[in-house]
Design a protein around this motif. Structure first.
Motif, PDB file in Angstrom:
ATOM      1  N   GLN A  47      -4.511   0.768   9.738  1.00 47.77           N
ATOM      2  CA  GLN A  47      -4.394  -0.073   8.551  1.00 47.77           C
ATOM      3  C   GLN A  47      -3.645  -1.377   8.835  1.00 47.77           C
ATOM      4  O   GLN A  47      -4.026  -2.437   8.346  1.00 47.77           O
ATOM      5  CB  GLN A  47      -3.695   0.700   7.432  1.00 47.77           C
ATOM      6  CG  GLN A  47      -3.714  -0.011   6.084  1.00 47.77           C
ATOM      7  CD  GLN A  47      -5.130  -0.172   5.545  1.00 47.77           C
ATOM      8  OE1 GLN A  47      -5.972   0.702   5.734  1.00 47.77           O
ATOM      9  NE2 GLN A  47      -5.387  -1.281   4.885  1.00 47.77           N
TER      10      GLN A  47
ATOM     11  N   ARG B 118       2.489   3.146   3.064  1.00 53.26           N
ATOM     12  CA  ARG B 118       1.940   2.560   4.286  1.00 53.26           C
ATOM     13  C   ARG B 118       2.891   1.479   4.767  1.00 53.26           C
ATOM     14  O   ARG B 118       3.550   0.820   3.967  1.00 53.26           O
ATOM     15  CB  ARG B 118       0.534   1.989   4.043  1.00 53.26           C
ATOM     16  CG  ARG B 118      -0.499   3.075   3.809  1.00 53.26           C
ATOM     17  CD  ARG B 118      -1.873   2.471   3.622  1.00 53.26           C
ATOM     18  NE  ARG B 118      -2.020   1.836   2.327  1.00 53.26           N
ATOM     19  CZ  ARG B 118      -2.403   2.470   1.234  1.00 53.26           C
ATOM     20  NH1 ARG B 118      -2.626   3.762   1.260  1.00 53.26           N
ATOM     21  NH2 ARG B 118      -2.534   1.828   0.087  1.00 53.26           N
TER      22      ARG B 118
ATOM     23  N   ASP C 155      -5.737   0.902  -2.840  1.00 52.54           N
ATOM     24  CA  ASP C 155      -5.222   1.838  -3.838  1.00 52.54           C
ATOM     25  C   ASP C 155      -6.344   2.374  -4.722  1.00 52.54           C
ATOM     26  O   ASP C 155      -6.341   3.550  -5.106  1.00 52.54           O
ATOM     27  CB  ASP C 155      -4.149   1.171  -4.683  1.00 52.54           C
ATOM     28  CG  ASP C 155      -2.840   0.976  -3.922  1.00 52.54           C
ATOM     29  OD1 ASP C 155      -2.680   1.594  -2.848  1.00 52.54           O
ATOM     30  OD2 ASP C 155      -1.976   0.212  -4.394  1.00 52.54           O
TER      31      ASP C 155
ATOM     32  N   GLU D 278       4.374  -2.039   6.305  1.00 48.49           N
ATOM     33  CA  GLU D 278       4.055  -3.436   6.080  1.00 48.49           C
ATOM     34  C   GLU D 278       3.164  -3.946   7.212  1.00 48.49           C
ATOM     35  O   GLU D 278       3.305  -3.527   8.364  1.00 48.49           O
ATOM     36  CB  GLU D 278       5.341  -4.272   6.030  1.00 48.49           C
ATOM     37  CG  GLU D 278       6.198  -3.992   4.815  1.00 48.49           C
ATOM     38  CD  GLU D 278       5.506  -4.381   3.538  1.00 48.49           C
ATOM     39  OE1 GLU D 278       4.858  -5.436   3.509  1.00 48.49           O
ATOM     40  OE2 GLU D 278       5.594  -3.626   2.554  1.00 48.49           O
TER      41      GLU D 278
ATOM     42  N   GLU E 107      -1.300  -8.072  -1.113  1.00 51.68           N
ATOM     43  CA  GLU E 107      -1.449  -7.311  -2.354  1.00 51.68           C
ATOM     44  C   GLU E 107      -2.884  -7.300  -2.867  1.00 51.68           C
ATOM     45  O   GLU E 107      -3.262  -6.409  -3.636  1.00 51.68           O
ATOM     46  CB  GLU E 107      -0.501  -7.831  -3.436  1.00 51.68           C
ATOM     47  CG  GLU E 107      -0.623  -9.297  -3.755  1.00 51.68           C
ATOM     48  CD  GLU E 107       0.315 -10.189  -2.940  1.00 51.68           C
ATOM     49  OE1 GLU E 107       0.590  -9.844  -1.763  1.00 51.68           O
ATOM     50  OE2 GLU E 107       0.767 -11.219  -3.477  1.00 51.68           O
TER      51      GLU E 107
ATOM     52  N   GLU F 261      -4.372  -4.543  -0.877  1.00 53.00           N
ATOM     53  CA  GLU F 261      -3.696  -3.338  -1.358  1.00 53.00           C
ATOM     54  C   GLU F 261      -4.359  -2.812  -2.624  1.00 53.00           C
ATOM     55  O   GLU F 261      -4.488  -1.591  -2.809  1.00 53.00           O
ATOM     56  CB  GLU F 261      -2.227  -3.641  -1.621  1.00 53.00           C
ATOM     57  CG  GLU F 261      -1.428  -2.479  -2.170  1.00 53.00           C
ATOM     58  CD  GLU F 261       0.027  -2.837  -2.376  1.00 53.00           C
ATOM     59  OE1 GLU F 261       0.562  -2.531  -3.454  1.00 53.00           O
ATOM     60  OE2 GLU F 261       0.630  -3.427  -1.456  1.00 53.00           O
TER      61      GLU F 261
ATOM     62  N   MET G 118       0.846  -1.172   0.000  1.00 55.81           N
ATOM     63  CA  MET G 118       0.000   0.000   0.000  1.00 55.81           C
ATOM     64  C   MET G 118       0.891   1.235   0.000  1.00 55.81           C
ATOM     65  O   MET G 118       1.820   1.319   0.803  1.00 55.81           O
ATOM     66  CB  MET G 118      -0.935   0.000   1.209  1.00 55.81           C
ATOM     67  CG  MET G 118      -1.859  -1.200   1.209  1.00 55.81           C
ATOM     68  SD  MET G 118      -2.979  -1.215   2.604  1.00 55.81           S
ATOM     69  CE  MET G 118      -3.708  -2.824   2.390  1.00 55.81           C
TER      70      MET G 118
END
Length: 258
Positions: A176, A4, A227, A6, A220, A223, A1
């Motif tokens: 997050q 951001r 996004d 991990e 991902e 993510e 992200m």
């Protein structure tokens, strides 16, 4: 992200609900949220499909005094044997990915795909969640805005349910990292089912390598959703509050401990 941190390692798993036949069933209570508060216990639950649960598990769900159960599955993912669940609970169908997750559609895709292609397929699904299915997730959040004690689910309780959790927890001010950690727990709680699916994949003409991206949750994937939200709406709070019209203060008043 983008920009951001991990996600933190899953060293300390939060406990699942003590159910025998409903997988990936969890209370969101206890997560740190906005203003130093925490998500209240016993109000928000997520799970895999509960509709074919054993009698003891149905009794346990009934004891939670749920106001509503939100089902993100499409009609092709359901069976006639689930009708008794709808007689016992207020069960609302809010289909997401209608048709795409039906086995007669999904299995030919997996047979014809490589692991990389299935990974890309999952990333695209997650990218679509806040764009193509905003109305469905808006319906879900309006029930939360009303302060209902709710359980929400899809088939495995990981993808559509995972994205719904991103919106709900983000709106409640959960960090997050904690949202991603909660999301990744599905890999642990679904591990037995996933192992059985991978072991039997060859009997359906499917490679285990191509099946695995469909069964996993991966950072991902989420993510891609995040996004897409940031690009189109600026933030999760902006998406939920400004574009879906959810009153964030009211939502937090219902589900955050004082």
């Amino acid at each position: 992200m983008n920009n951001r941190s991990e996600p933190r390692a899953m060293a300390a798993l939060r406990p699942c609900l003590a159910l025998e036949t409903i997988a990936n069933a969890r209370d969101l209570g206890g997560l740190a949220a906005s203003g130093g508060r925490r998500v209240a216990h016993g109000k928000l639950f997520r799970s895999a499909n509960p509709a074919l649960a054993c009698a003891a598990d149905l009794d346990a769900l009934h004891a939670l005094a749920l106001d509503i159960v939100v089902d993100f599955r499409s009609p092709g993912e359901k069976s006639a044997a689930e009708s008794a669940f709808g007689q016992r609970f207020q069960w609302l169908a809010v289909p997401v990915l209608e048709g795409a997750m039906a086995m007669d559609v999904l299995m030919p895709r997996v047979r014809a795909s490589t692991a990389a292609q299935m990974h890309a397929f999952m990333v695209e699904i997650y990218r679509d969640f806040p764009i193509r299915y905003r109305d469905a997730f808006g319906t879900f959040l309006r029930h939360a805005e009303a302060g209902r004690k709710l359980l929400y689910h899809c088939t495995a309780g990981k993808d559509r349910t995972g994205f719904a959790s991103l919106l709900l927890l983000g709106a409640l001010g959960v960090a997050q990292d904690d949202i991603v950690a909660n999301y990744l727990e599905s890999n642990h709680w679904n591990a037995g089912f996933n192992e059985r699916m991978l072991a039997g994949a060859s009997h359906h003409g499917v490679s285990a390598e191509a099946m695995k991206p469909l069964l996993d949750v991966r950072p991902e994937y989420l993510e891609a959703s995040m996004d897409a939200i940031v690009t189109a709406y600026g933030s999760v709070e902006g998406f939920v509050g400004d574009h879906l019209g959810i009153d964030l203060d009211r939502l937090r008043g219902h589900y955050l401990e004082a």
